[in-house]
Design an enzyme around this catalytic site. Sequence first.
Site, mmCIF file in Angstrom:
data_model
loop_
_atom_site.group_PDB
_atom_site.id
_atom_site.type_symbol
_atom_site.label_atom_id
_atom_site.label_comp_id
_atom_site.label_asym_id
_atom_site.label_seq_id
_atom_site.Cartn_x
_atom_site.Cartn_y
_atom_site.Cartn_z
ATOM 1 N N SER A 5 17.905 -70.492 119.823
ATOM 2 C CA SER A 5 16.858 -70.420 118.803
ATOM 3 C C SER A 5 15.762 -69.401 119.118
ATOM 4 O O SER A 5 14.988 -69.051 118.232
ATOM 5 C CB SER A 5 16.222 -71.796 118.574
ATOM 6 N N LYS A 46 9.274 -72.554 121.575
ATOM 7 C CA LYS A 46 9.054 -71.952 120.249
ATOM 8 C C LYS A 46 7.860 -71.002 120.294
ATOM 9 O O LYS A 46 7.040 -71.052 121.204
ATOM 10 C CB LYS A 46 8.769 -73.029 119.190
#
Length: 142
Positions: free
Chosen positions: A61, A98
């Site tokens: 990701s 993230k």
Amino acid sequence: MTITFLGKPTGGAAKLPCYSFRVPAGFPSPATDHLEGDISLDDLFELRAPHIYLVKIEGDSMQGSGIFSGDLVIVDRSREAEHGDVVIAALNNEPVCKRLHKRNGVVILKSENPSYPARYVLEGDELLIWGVIRFSVRDHAQ
């Protein structure tokens, strides 16, 4: 995405030769007359500092930011996470890596892979920032 906490680095601080020229992606031969001195990766990455810890990243990701599955990241707990930082965090007790977006009271955790949606941090969510990623290390022999 899975995050494996490796904790504090241990061991000695080996010094490695550091050459003064930039290496193109060809086949140069480092000459000793370009030797600038020794460098310690411990010093460069502040590995012995009490606010630094290591995490192994699993998942794709964050590949758009240059962090790939299997990479080792060096995380700094002492830095205040700011808009745009790549962070290690816990969102509702789930560890994540993230990019942090904070604007006008809205907090978003964004992946750097278009296959994954952004995660808006809502009023009932619990977000704990565990640190800001400073460096990543990749094993190119994999």
